[in-house]
Write a protein that holds these residues in place. Structure first.
Motif, PDB file in Angstrom:
ATOM      1  N   UNK A  68      32.227  32.914  32.775  1.00  0.00           N
ATOM      2  CA  UNK A  68      32.616  34.233  33.297  1.00  0.00           C
ATOM      3  C   UNK A  68      32.420  35.240  32.171  1.00  0.00           C
ATOM      4  N   UNK A  69      31.668  36.286  32.475  1.00  0.00           N
ATOM      5  CA  UNK A  69      31.445  37.356  31.480  1.00  0.00           C
ATOM      6  C   UNK A  69      32.286  38.572  31.868  1.00  0.00           C
ATOM      7  N   UNK A  70      33.236  38.912  31.019  1.00  0.00           N
ATOM      8  CA  UNK A  70      34.084  40.088  31.293  1.00  0.00           C
ATOM      9  C   UNK A  70      33.503  41.275  30.541  1.00  0.00           C
ATOM     10  N   UNK A  71      33.133  42.286  31.324  1.00  0.00           N
ATOM     11  CA  UNK A  71      32.552  43.478  30.688  1.00  0.00           C
ATOM     12  C   UNK A  71      33.684  44.385  30.186  1.00  0.00           C
ATOM     13  N   UNK A  72      33.610  44.827  28.947  1.00  0.00           N
ATOM     14  CA  UNK A  72      34.659  45.732  28.435  1.00  0.00           C
ATOM     15  C   UNK A  72      34.699  47.026  29.253  1.00  0.00           C
ATOM     16  N   UNK A  73      35.874  47.490  29.496  1.00  0.00           N
ATOM     17  CA  UNK A  73      35.974  48.758  30.234  1.00  0.00           C
ATOM     18  C   UNK A  73      37.042  49.623  29.563  1.00  0.00           C
ATOM     19  N   UNK A  74      36.911  50.879  29.806  1.00  0.00           N
ATOM     20  CA  UNK A  74      37.779  51.881  29.162  1.00  0.00           C
ATOM     21  C   UNK A  74      39.246  51.558  29.476  1.00  0.00           C
ATOM     22  N   UNK A  75      40.046  51.541  28.443  1.00  0.00           N
ATOM     23  CA  UNK A  75      41.484  51.394  28.632  1.00  0.00           C
ATOM     24  C   UNK A  75      41.962  49.976  28.832  1.00  0.00           C
ATOM     25  N   UNK A 153      39.218  43.118  37.446  1.00  0.00           N
ATOM     26  CA  UNK A 153      38.388  42.982  36.242  1.00  0.00           C
ATOM     27  C   UNK A 153      36.919  42.986  36.626  1.00  0.00           C
ATOM     28  N   UNK A 154      36.152  43.764  35.862  1.00  0.00           N
ATOM     29  CA  UNK A 154      34.706  43.850  36.084  1.00  0.00           C
ATOM     30  C   UNK A 154      34.053  42.669  35.357  1.00  0.00           C
ATOM     31  N   UNK A 155      33.601  41.701  36.119  1.00  0.00           N
ATOM     32  CA  UNK A 155      33.066  40.476  35.487  1.00  0.00           C
ATOM     33  C   UNK A 155      31.964  39.863  36.335  1.00  0.00           C
ATOM     34  N   UNK A 156      31.139  39.076  35.681  1.00  0.00           N
ATOM     35  CA  UNK A 156      30.106  38.296  36.383  1.00  0.00           C
ATOM     36  C   UNK A 156      30.428  36.812  36.239  1.00  0.00           C
ATOM     37  N   UNK A 157      30.108  36.075  37.305  1.00  0.00           N
ATOM     38  CA  UNK A 157      30.254  34.608  37.216  1.00  0.00           C
ATOM     39  C   UNK A 157      28.855  34.008  37.146  1.00  0.00           C
TER      40      UNK A 157
END
Lengths: 304, 247
Positions: A68-75, A153-157
């Motif tokens: 799982x790739x969690x993309x960093x997001x503001x805040x 959470x903004x993520x890709x599997x």
């Protein structure tokens, strides 16, 4: 007639002599060529085994895991999100483990391309969760997607599908190449021995002629050459196998960076390696004996 | 001792050269021709029979085809045409695997001896028994006695190269008869020996014939031929003619 003449003469003691005369000088180049071929065949066999083992490991790694790739997001704190989500995913049925990786781990993965001096803090680097599966065919993708969506959470599997197909094809090709190389070397060895057996028969035509005249069968004459070449093949096989084992040990001991050496044979001291190296002289002897027998029988059929 | 001259017949135009009792015919040729590959015909319409117990000379100038005829008899080559029979069997109809058994019934002596140089006299003489699968313990004494019979007991363990031509030829004869063949063929057996040794070798052949072996000697040595009143087959330009001097 004297008494000595009346006495029946005693036959010589000892066993029967070899019917094929010693041929050490003529056989030496063949021995060297055979030993080199066996050496190459052993390396090819160890390489094939190494390739097989590596490809199985690669496939197991790819098939039995998700990322799982969690993309960093503001805040949001991506590292903390990874830890929290990993805990939830670990409780999902079908998941054996879920390990959250930190940004530092991601930077370490990128180090070969960006160096080890560190990336700018404001550069958005995805954070990974490494997930192990109980069953490679039963990945709970929907459940994991639900967890991520619920947490916002903004993520890709990544189920590694696009990699595993390519790796499977590469592995299959590597296996075919390794076994093809082994088959080619064995074929070359058989051809060399057959050529040498024919040359040996020509050189020993007097013996073959004499044996035929006194009633020897083709099989009997071919058997003499078969035994000689079996012995030569055994000795050459032993020499080749010993050198191959030494090289493999040197590679195993000297090649600590296994990733860089995966195309070289790797001696794992597994039963396969030990059996392969121990069997090399027998296989070499068998190939030599069979090649010699078939070549001599064919030559004899042409001659008489 | 006179050689057995009876029992030999030859016909250049024989229709049926084989008698009713085939067991008495060791070798029969009927209109046999032979060529090597696509070369010229070496033997032309050769017909003859060798009967059991006969003693026969085969003569002819060099190149007449004597050796080729002998090669057909000891089955080193096949005839290009005609019928060749060995011990009642048409060799053209035989399978290759059957030939060794027939070859064992024929002993061959060559001018150039054809010894195995790395083997001793004893081992050379024992060769036919060894390839027939006999155990050394079973034949050792018989072979030693035969070597003694040809006068070479003191050379039992010598290598052929250390012997004279006459001695080597006696080894070759001993090897040819050790398994008691029904037919003994000799190709120029006296070609490499002096006249005295040639006479002694001839006596050896006569003695073997007296013991029941059919003997065929190919030679161009007319002295040898004149020494016995045996039938003579003559080859000239591949054709065979016959002279029965006992008749």
């Amino acid at each position: 007639m004297s008494d000595a003449e009346k006495m029946p003469p005693a036959p010589p003691s000892g066993g029967p002599a070899r019917l094929l005369p010693p041929d050490a000088g003529r056989d030496r180049p063949l021995f060297i060529v055979s030993a080199i071929l066996v050496f190459l065949a052993c390396l090819a066999a160890l390489g094939a085994r190494s390739t097989w083992t590596s490809s199985e490991r690669w496939m197991d790694d790819l098939d039995g895991s998700l990322t799982v790739q969690i993309r960093p997001s503001e805040g949001r704190d991506a590292d903390q999100d990874a830890i929290d989500i990993a805990r939830l995913i670990a409780e999902t049925p079908g998941v054996s483990r879920a390990d959250a990786r930190s940004r530092a781990d991601s930077e370490a993965l990128l180090a070969p391309w960006f160096g080890t001096s560190g990336l700018p803090a404001d550069l958005p680097v995805p954070v990974l969760i490494d997930i192990g599966l109980d069953n490679p065919d039963g990945a709970p993708l929907d459940e994991i997607a639900d967890i991520l969506e619920t947490a916002g959470i903004d993520a890709d599997i990544d189920d590694h599908g696009r990699w595993s197909d390519a790796v499977a094809r590469a592995s299959q090709l590597a296996r075919l190449l390794a076994f093809g190389l082994l088959a080619l070397i064995l074929g070359a060895a058989a051809a060399v021995i057959a050529f040498a057996a024919r040359a040996s028969l020509v050189a020993r035509r007097d013996v073959a002629d004499a044996l035929h005249i006194v009633g020897a069968t083709d099989s009997y004459v071919a058997g003499l050459f078969q035994r000689r070449f079996f012995s030569l093949g055994m000795k050459a096989g032993a020499a080749g196998a010993i050198f191959a084992a030494l090289i493999a040990i040197l590679v195993a001991v000297g090649g600590s960076n296994a990733d860089a050496l995966y195309f070289l044979p790797e001696l794992l001291f597994s039963p396969f390696e030990i059996i392969a190296l121990a069997a090399a002289p027998l296989i070499a002897g068998g190939v030599a004996a069979l090649s010699a027998r078939l070549a001599v029988e064919e030559e004899l059929r042409k001659r008489w | 001792m006179a050689a057995k001259a009876a029992g030999f017949r030859v016909s250049e135009t024989a229709v049926n050269p084989f008698p009713q009792s085939e067991s008495e015919v060791i070798v029969g040729f009927d209109a046999v021709g032979m060529r090597y590959g696509r070369g010229p015909e070496i033997l032309k319409d050769v017909s003859f029979q060798l009967e059991r117990g006969s003693f026969t000379f085969l003569t002819g100038p060099s190149g007449a085809g004597k050796t080729s005829l002998l090669r057909l008899i000891y089955m080193a080559n096949k005839a290009s045409r005609g019928v060749v029979q060995h011990f009642g069997h048409d060799t053209a109809a035989l399978q290759r695997k059957d030939l060794p058994d027939l070859r064992r019934r024929i002993g061959v002596v060559f001018q150039e001896f054809r010894m195995l140089e790395h083997l001793s006299v004893f081992e050379n003489v024992a060769l036919p028994l060894r390839v027939a699968g006999q155990k050394r313990a079973n034949y050792a004494e018989d072979v030693a006695e035969l070597v003694n019979w040809v006068g070479l007991a003191h050379h039992m363990e010598s290598r052929p190269a250390t012997l004279s031509g006459g001695e080597q030829q006696r080894v070759a004869i001993a090897r040819a008869v050790v398994n008691q063949p029904e037919l003994l063929i000799a190709d120029e057996p006296t070609g490499n020996v002096d006249p005295d040794m040639a006479r002694r070798l001839l006596r050896l052949f006569v003695e073997l014939n007296r013991l029941g072996t059919t003997v065929l000697i190919a030679t161009h040595d007319l002295t040898l031929v004149r020494a016995l009143e045996a039938p003579v087959m003559s080859l000239a330009d591949g054709r065979l003619t016959y002279r029965d001097r006992a008749a």
